[in-house]
Design a protein around this motif. Structure first.
Motif, PDB file in Angstrom:
ATOM      1  N   SER A  86      -8.833  99.162  46.223  1.00  0.00           N
ATOM      2  CA  SER A  86      -9.058  99.248  44.251  1.00  0.00           C
ATOM      3  C   SER A  86     -10.684  99.400  44.691  1.00  0.00           C
ATOM      4  O   SER A  86     -11.485  99.051  45.663  1.00  0.00           O
ATOM      5  N   ASP A 103     -14.517 104.707  36.321  1.00  0.00           N
ATOM      6  CA  ASP A 103     -12.626 104.777  37.044  1.00  0.00           C
ATOM      7  C   ASP A 103     -12.508 103.894  37.976  1.00  0.00           C
ATOM      8  O   ASP A 103     -13.289 103.925  38.686  1.00  0.00           O
ATOM      9  N   THR A 104     -11.539 104.053  37.796  1.00  0.00           N
ATOM     10  CA  THR A 104     -11.011 102.865  38.932  1.00  0.00           C
ATOM     11  C   THR A 104      -9.250 103.435  39.720  1.00  0.00           C
ATOM     12  O   THR A 104      -9.314 104.037  38.656  1.00  0.00           O
ATOM     13  N   LEU A 105      -9.160 103.737  40.773  1.00  0.00           N
ATOM     14  CA  LEU A 105      -8.613 105.029  41.540  1.00  0.00           C
ATOM     15  C   LEU A 105      -7.981 103.091  42.617  1.00  0.00           C
ATOM     16  O   LEU A 105      -8.880 102.440  43.057  1.00  0.00           O
ATOM     17  N   HIS A 133      -4.755 105.734  38.520  1.00  0.00           N
ATOM     18  CA  HIS A 133      -6.440 105.796  38.482  1.00  0.00           C
ATOM     19  C   HIS A 133      -6.244 105.307  36.659  1.00  0.00           C
ATOM     20  O   HIS A 133      -5.318 105.816  35.822  1.00  0.00           O
ATOM     21  N   ILE A 158      -8.771 114.692  44.373  1.00  0.00           N
ATOM     22  CA  ILE A 158      -9.146 114.002  43.027  1.00  0.00           C
ATOM     23  C   ILE A 158      -9.606 114.745  42.368  1.00  0.00           C
ATOM     24  O   ILE A 158     -10.467 115.496  42.107  1.00  0.00           O
TER      25      ILE A 158
END
Length: 179
Positions: A86, A103-105, A133, A158
């Motif tokens: 992550s 934001d988290t991917l 995400h 993205i």
């Protein structure tokens, strides 16, 4: 007879040294790291995001991949010892630098060690199985190629929610529910 033997022995040694002192070596990229490009959610054109920090979540030490600069892409190194990695996208622009807007991917994958060559040795190759995400500024993610090898190619797009500012640079815009 001694001179002929000496000349032959010297020739054999030169041949062996020439073959073992190969200068080609491993000139290829020895890391299998997916590259992610940044794009506008409005028209799918590549953008540069101003003042962004991208780092690995749960990584040891300083894991900043991009810090406080303008960036149009980032390498997202995957961990060979885990099935998932992550990354946090932190926006450092004024009024956006708050943990609630990060934001988290998350990238899920399988990893496979492969022997490449004597010069290059072994390296891990990955197959991406899923990308998830959050959606504060990341509007969507597109996987271009799920197989990650040591070729330097963009594998992930993205898409960011963006707004055009007066000086024609692209900045992230907060989601409507946070205004």
């Amino acid at each position: 007879m001694g001179k002929i033997l000496s000349i032959l022995l010297t020739g054999v040694l030169i041949s062996i040294c020439g073959a073992s002192c190969n200068t080609s070596g491993c000139l290829e990229n020895q890391s299998s790291i997916p590259q992610a490009g940044f794009y506008s959610d409005k028209d799918s054109t590549q953008i540069t995001v101003d003042s962004i920090k991208v780092y690995g979540i749960g990584s040891r030490g300083d894991s900043s991949l991009v810090y406080g600069v303008r960036a149009s892409w980032v390498y997202l190194p995957l961990r060979s010892d885990l099935p998932s990695t992550s990354f946090c996208f932190r926006y450092l622009q004024k009024d956006l630098d708050t943990p609630e807007l990060n934001d988290t991917l998350t990238i899920d994958y399988t990893s496979e060690p492969r022997f490449v060559s004597e010069e290059c040795g072994a390296m891990y190759f990955y197959t991406i199985t899923r990308i998830a995400h959050t959606s504060h500024f990341i509007e969507g993610v597109e996987l271009l190629d799920s197989f990650v090898n040591n070729y330097d190619l963009e594998r992930i797009k993205i898409y960011f929610r963006v707004a055009e500012s007066e000086d024609d640079t692209t900045t992230a815009t907060p989601p409507e529910e946070n205004l």
